[in-house]
Design an enzyme around this catalytic site. Sequence first.
Site, mmCIF file in Angstrom:
data_model
loop_
_atom_site.group_PDB
_atom_site.id
_atom_site.type_symbol
_atom_site.label_atom_id
_atom_site.label_comp_id
_atom_site.label_asym_id
_atom_site.label_seq_id
_atom_site.Cartn_x
_atom_site.Cartn_y
_atom_site.Cartn_z
ATOM 1 N N ARG A 49 0.817 -1.214 0.000
ATOM 2 C CA ARG A 49 0.000 0.000 0.000
ATOM 3 C C ARG A 49 0.854 1.270 0.000
ATOM 4 O O ARG A 49 0.385 2.325 -0.398
ATOM 5 C CB ARG A 49 -0.923 0.005 1.227
ATOM 6 C CG ARG A 49 -1.887 -1.185 1.260
ATOM 7 C CD ARG A 49 -2.746 -1.130 2.508
ATOM 8 N NE ARG A 49 -3.474 -2.368 2.735
ATOM 9 C CZ ARG A 49 -4.681 -2.655 2.243
ATOM 10 N NH1 ARG A 49 -5.283 -1.780 1.466
ATOM 11 N NH2 ARG A 49 -5.269 -3.806 2.521
ATOM 12 N N ASP A 92 -3.855 -0.604 -3.647
ATOM 13 C CA ASP A 92 -4.872 -0.756 -2.611
ATOM 14 C C ASP A 92 -5.497 -2.135 -2.817
ATOM 15 O O ASP A 92 -6.190 -2.381 -3.792
ATOM 16 C CB ASP A 92 -5.927 0.341 -2.752
ATOM 17 C CG ASP A 92 -7.023 0.225 -1.698
ATOM 18 O OD1 ASP A 92 -7.005 -0.747 -0.917
ATOM 19 O OD2 ASP A 92 -7.899 1.107 -1.656
ATOM 20 N N LYS A 150 -0.735 -19.879 6.835
ATOM 21 C CA LYS A 150 -1.581 -20.268 7.954
ATOM 22 C C LYS A 150 -1.229 -19.397 9.163
ATOM 23 O O LYS A 150 -0.165 -18.800 9.183
ATOM 24 C CB LYS A 150 -1.335 -21.732 8.278
ATOM 25 C CG LYS A 150 -1.763 -22.683 7.150
ATOM 26 C CD LYS A 150 -1.421 -24.115 7.476
ATOM 27 C CE LYS A 150 -2.210 -24.611 8.666
ATOM 28 N NZ LYS A 150 -1.814 -25.964 9.074
ATOM 29 N N HIS A 180 5.361 -23.593 7.459
ATOM 30 C CA HIS A 180 6.805 -23.628 7.219
ATOM 31 C C HIS A 180 7.490 -24.811 7.908
ATOM 32 O O HIS A 180 8.572 -25.216 7.507
ATOM 33 C CB HIS A 180 7.456 -22.297 7.624
ATOM 34 C CG HIS A 180 7.520 -22.055 9.097
ATOM 35 N ND1 HIS A 180 6.511 -21.443 9.785
ATOM 36 C CD2 HIS A 180 8.487 -22.325 9.997
ATOM 37 C CE1 HIS A 180 6.839 -21.345 11.053
ATOM 38 N NE2 HIS A 180 8.031 -21.877 11.224
ATOM 39 N N GLU A 218 9.348 -21.529 22.503
ATOM 40 C CA GLU A 218 9.796 -20.233 22.008
ATOM 41 C C GLU A 218 10.345 -19.413 23.174
ATOM 42 O O GLU A 218 9.728 -19.369 24.241
ATOM 43 C CB GLU A 218 8.634 -19.475 21.364
ATOM 44 C CG GLU A 218 7.939 -20.213 20.230
ATOM 45 C CD GLU A 218 6.693 -19.472 19.777
ATOM 46 O OE1 GLU A 218 6.788 -18.692 18.824
ATOM 47 O OE2 GLU A 218 5.633 -19.664 20.409
ATOM 48 N N ASP A 237 -2.644 -20.640 17.587
ATOM 49 C CA ASP A 237 -1.473 -20.132 16.875
ATOM 50 C C ASP A 237 -0.466 -21.232 16.548
ATOM 51 O O ASP A 237 0.159 -21.197 15.487
ATOM 52 C CB ASP A 237 -0.801 -19.046 17.721
ATOM 53 C CG ASP A 237 0.264 -18.280 16.951
ATOM 54 O OD1 ASP A 237 0.001 -17.913 15.787
ATOM 55 O OD2 ASP A 237 1.353 -18.054 17.502
ATOM 56 N N HIS A 242 1.056 -26.123 13.418
ATOM 57 C CA HIS A 242 2.388 -26.725 13.455
ATOM 58 C C HIS A 242 2.421 -28.074 14.182
ATOM 59 O O HIS A 242 2.905 -29.064 13.645
ATOM 60 C CB HIS A 242 3.375 -25.767 14.112
ATOM 61 C CG HIS A 242 3.497 -24.457 13.421
ATOM 62 N ND1 HIS A 242 3.507 -24.336 12.040
ATOM 63 C CD2 HIS A 242 3.612 -23.190 13.900
ATOM 64 C CE1 HIS A 242 3.630 -23.055 11.720
ATOM 65 N NE2 HIS A 242 3.686 -22.350 12.817
ATOM 66 N N LYS A 342 5.411 -19.815 25.010
ATOM 67 C CA LYS A 342 6.268 -18.643 24.855
ATOM 68 C C LYS A 342 7.030 -18.392 26.153
ATOM 69 O O LYS A 342 6.622 -18.822 27.219
ATOM 70 C CB LYS A 342 5.440 -17.414 24.479
ATOM 71 C CG LYS A 342 4.764 -17.551 23.114
ATOM 72 C CD LYS A 342 4.120 -16.262 22.681
ATOM 73 C CE LYS A 342 3.450 -16.431 21.323
ATOM 74 N NZ LYS A 342 4.416 -16.804 20.268
ATOM 75 N N LYS A 347 14.856 -21.579 22.682
ATOM 76 C CA LYS A 347 14.115 -21.898 21.464
ATOM 77 C C LYS A 347 14.425 -23.334 21.099
ATOM 78 O O LYS A 347 15.578 -23.700 20.867
ATOM 79 C CB LYS A 347 14.533 -20.956 20.334
ATOM 80 C CG LYS A 347 13.792 -21.193 19.026
ATOM 81 C CD LYS A 347 14.240 -20.185 17.974
ATOM 82 C CE LYS A 347 13.482 -20.392 16.666
ATOM 83 N NZ LYS A 347 13.881 -19.396 15.645
#
Length: 494
Positions: A49, A92, A150, A180, A218, A237, A242, A342, A347
């Site tokens: 944009r 746009d 996703k 991924h 994470e 999430d 995953h 989290k 990680k």
Amino acid sequence: MTREATPNVDLALFGALGDLALRKLYPALYHLDRDGLLGTDTRILGLARREHDIDSFRSTVLGTLKKRIKPKELEQKCLDRFLARLEYTQLDFDTVDGYEKIRDWHAQSPDAQCPLTIYLAVPASIYGAICANLEQSGSLDGESRVVVEKPIGYDLESSHEINDAIGAVFPESRIYRMDHYLGKETVQNLIALRFANPMFGNQWNQSQISHVEITVAEQVGIEGRWGYFDKAGQLRDMVQNHLLQLLTMLAMDPPANLDADAIRDEKVKVLKALKPLEGEDLNRHVVRGQYVAGTIDGESVPGYLDEEDANTSSTTETFVAMRLEVANWRWAGVPFYLRTGKRMPEKLSQIVIHFRQQPHYIFDPDQRNLAANKLVIRLQPEEGIALQVLTKDGGLDKGMRLRPGPLHLDFNHAFPKERIPDAYERLLLEVMKGQQYLFVRRDEVEYAWKWVDHLIAGWEKRDIPPRRYPAGSWGPVASIAMITQDGRSWYEDY
């Protein structure tokens, strides 16, 4: 053997100045170009944009490449070639006006057979509008394909709506739903490990495996995504896509072949066989958590409710642990323990397959707890596979004492001259080749949402709040109790 050339594509990238494009897509595309895996006439049109001229857009991309790629891999000749592929158009996304620029750009391709590939690195809520505008503007043809990220939707109903909108323009055979994790080298090696090695393939069932762990931890917190994450939570999430995808890759039966639908058919069977978590199991086999202030790597970090722009009364979970079962002949009675959160100590993404003990044990009784092999599959931070075996401890005074040790395949050390490609490199390459086996089919998405929606409805009915855990820990104590009640513990040889 001569490497098959990658077909030319015209890649129209929506969200060309967004976080995903800058962090992942441009570095992945540059590496493909550097490795000679982009078609000679492949072109990339950035769409966003904001107003930019071509020079400032290329300068922005160059800046992110210098930030995210090792200096020794930034070769001037390759950079010049890659940047020359880039063009930019302000657009746009919500109105069809301006979409003819995509049509006209694609019509000028040096390769008349080059398919137009649409990459939607934008919120899923506008997938439908973009697809409709592409069709209305006459930008698409019978070979055009679309790549979407996703999670698709917030629940089963919204997933239906988004998939219907995409499907109204693109057939399923030309829709590439990204996860991924499916592009990671180690996840790909699961197929080879299971189905090319009788040593594992013949033992991949309930008679030889006692239980399975999947951990995706994470270190980071919200990272400025409060508006999205607080509505989603860790279950939507991470688990819905995953972790359930990893579970299907682990638990699926052998496909008839390596065709995309043969593999995805078997993954869907696993999702269909996944036992719902309901009733008392929601207390015994599921733990929700939310981090409070703590310390990670010696630095103090705030709690979830203390993050910037936080809703201080939020009950959104930042941690989930659960015990699942797959109700079929292969896995009857084998628990799958999943956890993700989290603000964990590090990680880490790994899978641990625990094999059953021998029925007759003849060694020292106090070492009986050691007497089982473990297959540890590390997805990150360093990809590799290790088989924990037991051998006699060395020395004349040790008797027949046992010592655990790994037979270890570390990809970085086993292939020191080869760079382990990022997951997005492999996924983008498969899109360009028109191969779908690493991508998620619509029914996979919807069966996963159906299972997750049922779990969330149970949470809401029982009004189960998240348990607190300090940042820098491995989650609520209840997640340890959950697995301990089965006489087991989380694998902790990190």
